[in-house]
Write an enzyme that holds these catalytic residues in place. Structure first.
Site, PDB file in Angstrom:
ATOM      1  N   CYS A 364       0.885  -1.338   0.044  1.00 56.86           N
ATOM      2  CA  CYS A 364       0.164   0.108   0.002  1.00 56.86           C
ATOM      3  C   CYS A 364       0.838   1.222   0.097  1.00 56.86           C
ATOM      4  CB  CYS A 364      -0.898  -0.093   1.262  1.00 56.86           C
ATOM      5  SG  CYS A 364      -2.000   1.466   1.462  1.00 56.86           S
ATOM      6  N   CYS A 367      -0.363   4.490   1.872  1.00 60.57           N
ATOM      7  CA  CYS A 367      -0.419   4.255   3.410  1.00 60.57           C
ATOM      8  C   CYS A 367       1.099   4.326   3.973  1.00 60.57           C
ATOM      9  CB  CYS A 367      -0.668   2.752   4.275  1.00 60.57           C
ATOM     10  SG  CYS A 367      -2.390   2.037   3.257  1.00 60.57           S
ATOM     11  N   ASP A 368       2.011   3.578   3.525  1.00 56.69           N
ATOM     12  CA  ASP A 368       3.320   3.568   3.919  1.00 56.69           C
ATOM     13  C   ASP A 368       4.369   4.274   3.140  1.00 56.69           C
ATOM     14  OD1 ASP A 368       2.077   1.584   5.571  1.00 56.69           O
ATOM     15  OD2 ASP A 368       2.583  -0.244   4.234  1.00 56.69           O
TER      16      ASP A 368
END
Ligand code: NAP
Length: 542
Positions: A364, A367-368
């Site tokens: 992701c 997200c990261d």
């Protein structure tokens, strides 16, 4: 996320009305909420100012919110053991909750929940989760690592907040924004979010339904299954849609608009894969839109008509008239079931991928990605997703190299052009054979298909975006037939081999576009409506 308005058009959601509802909710908060902010001038000023702005905006909504501010050198900070800047405390005389960073982006949702929960004094925790939480007798010091760009984080952070608010006697909570606290993220090797530690032990990665979070907290290790006790609530429906991605949400809208009592159950984040897609292009009417923004529009629209059960996992389907759908919280008795369970990230299946997942290996980028700003990462894949995500990473300052197994990218031409314009390096004809590192990603080993040679590249992270496999476990367990390729076998009306059970979206295979998934969701719901009015199985039985 609250759907209002009556014109059946997401663009037509009455935002003024939504704002009024939110304002009323905040205005009527019955309890005082005391916020205490600690900052060190010159340290993380951007986050400290963002924190003040968010709190100011919330204070305008509720006179109950009070803010005190101290320097981290003040004796109040020493008394409470505060060293990080900014640190925000919520009702510090009642709860032991510390927020390191600013509640911005996705995290503003967590903060809004925190204010509402503390202000109303009710967590809204389900009875099953509350039962598990009440069994915990020992102290738990929770740390939740989050990022403002992670759509999965609020769910997990709110789980932890509920636990800390319900059991202040034994539970303390630190919510740690990895962007503002890179030192802590490094210390805990938290390279994916959300990640939860309790008493310094990693107990959960990714978002969990409430019961599973509490179970993981009780057992001090990640739990993946929660079986409810027998006295679970029963809900009656005409159509239970399993999956809250574009197919499921659209089916929900069409089912409800046809007059069917329709519910949608989603175990993870609403929106499915799109929720974590940095950018969606060419959804008709929208040249380009952020994945999460599109999800929010779809969910708002669906909520106008349909009851959605988020964070709820279907454990079993018992076909029949009615069919019974058993989740981790309750039972649904329903005339029909639509499987819109979508697909999940494909894995490379190479050594190091699983063991370093969450420690540099990620699926992701929204997200990261921010964790890798200024660092070097590999993006594996050659399709639209890998290219879109490489562009996103490059855009936020990550040094990204694409590794693709063939000599030509599968992605659309205009995306490939953007890749070239941004001078993102591509290593063609290369397969990742191993990801190595002690506790975190350090190196990626490659095999070059053209030269048959091996090489390795130093990297701090590996993002894997090599397509999706259909999520068919539930279908298989129910006896639904699959195609040779592993997708759900269905006819042109989206009927499966089992009476009353239908399918739609990526789980059926075919073109994996949001617009086709949505189209098939609407087709399936209309077919279900027609079948309920005029059941095909009754004709067959004659
Ligand atoms: P995809 O189109 O199936 O591409 C997967 C890529 O990963 C391919 O390049 C494939 O290589 C590679 N791959 C597969 N298995 C591999 C392995 N074991 N090792 C190394 N490489 C491997 O998947 P996607 O890019 O996730 O896209 C899924 C769907 O979403 C597509 O229909 C796409 O058009 C759509 N999408 C649309 C947008 C948009 O904005 N409109 C954005 C993202 C995605 P080969 O090329 O050699 O097969």
């Amino acid at each position: 996320m609250i759907g209002t308005g009556n014109d059946g058009n997401a663009q037509g959601v009455d935002l003024d009305q939504v704002q009024d509802q939110v304002k009323t909710l905040f205005k009527n908060i019955p309890n005082n909420i005391s916020l205490v902010l600690f900052t060190t001038p010159g340290v993380n000023d951007v986050f400290a100012n963002a924190c003040r702005q968010v709190i100011r905006a919330f204070r305008e909504l509720s006179p109950r919110i009070d803010l005190k501010e101290f320097d981290t050198g003040h004796k109040e900070a020493k008394k409470r053991g505060i060293t990080q800047s900014p640190t925000l405390l919520i009702n510090p005389d009642t709860y032991n909750i510390k927020w390191y960073g600013a509640p911005v982006g996705e995290e503003s949702k967590t903060f809004a929940e925190a204010v509402i929960i503390a202000g109303y004094g009710e967590t809204g925790m389900g009875s099953e989760a509350a039962k598990v939480l009440s069994r915990i007798k020992e102290k738990r010091d929770i740390k939740v690592f989050v990022s403002p760009t992670c759509p999965y984080c609020p769910q997990q952070a709110v789980n932890a907040l509920k636990a800390a608010i319900m059991r202040p006697d034994i539970i303390s909570l630190e919510i740690i924004d990895i962007q503002a606290n890179q030192d802590l993220a490094r210390k805990y090797e938290a390279q994916s979010v959300p990640q939860v530690y309790a008493n310094e032990k990693l107990i959960a990665m990714g978002a969990q339904p409430e019961e599973l979070f509490m179970s993981s907290l009780e057992k001090m290790e990640q739990q993946s299954v929660y079986i409810p006790e027998d006295d679970a609530e029963e809900v009656e429906a005409d159509l239970v849609v399993i999956g809250g991605g574009p197919a499921g949400l659209t089916a929900g809208i069409y089912g409800a608009r046809s007059g069917l009592n329709t519910v949608i159950i989603e175990k993870d984040s609403l929106g499915g894969q799109i929720a974590s897609t940095p950018s969606v292009e060419n959804f008709p009417g929208l040249t380009q839109i952020g994945g999460k923004a599109l999800v929010d529009l779809m969910v708002s629209h669906a909520l106008e008509y349909v009851k959605i059960y988020p964070g709820e996992e279907v454990m079993k389907i018992e076909p029949g008239e009615p069919a019974v759908v058993v989740t981790n919280r309750r039972k649904f008795k329903t005339k029909t079931v639509l499987l819109a369970t979508g697909a999940r990230h494909r894995h490379l299946d190479v050594p190091g991928e699983n063991s370093l997942s969450g420690h540099g290996v990620s699926y992701c980028s929204t997200c990261d990605g921010p964790i890798f700003k200024g660092k070097k990462v590999i993006m594996a894949g050659g399709g639209d997703s890998a290219v879109t995500e490489a562009l996103h990473l490059n855009n936020i300052g990550v040094d990204v190299t694409l590794v693709h197994r063939r000599d030509k990218l599968r992605a659309q031409d205009h995306l490939v052009k953007k890749l070239e314009e941004n001078q993102i390096p591509v290593i063609y004809n290369a397969e990742i054979t191993e990801i190595t590192g002690k506790g975190k990603v350090e190196k990626v080993n490659l095999f070059h298909n053209d030269t048959k040679k091996k090489s390795s590249i130093k990297a701090d992270g590996v993002f894997i975006s090599i397509g999706y496999s259909p999520s068919v476990e539930l279908a298989k367990q129910t006896g639904v037939e699959l195609t040779d390729d592993g997708y759900i076998k269905h006819d042109e009306k989206h009927r499966t081999n089992i009476k009353g059970i239908y399918s739609a979206g990526d789980v059926e295979g075919g073109y994996k576009q949001i617009v086709t998934a949505a189209g098939h969701g609407s087709e399936a719901a209309l077919a279900i409506f027609e079948d309920l009015v005029n059941p095909y199985w009754k004709k067959e039985d004659k």
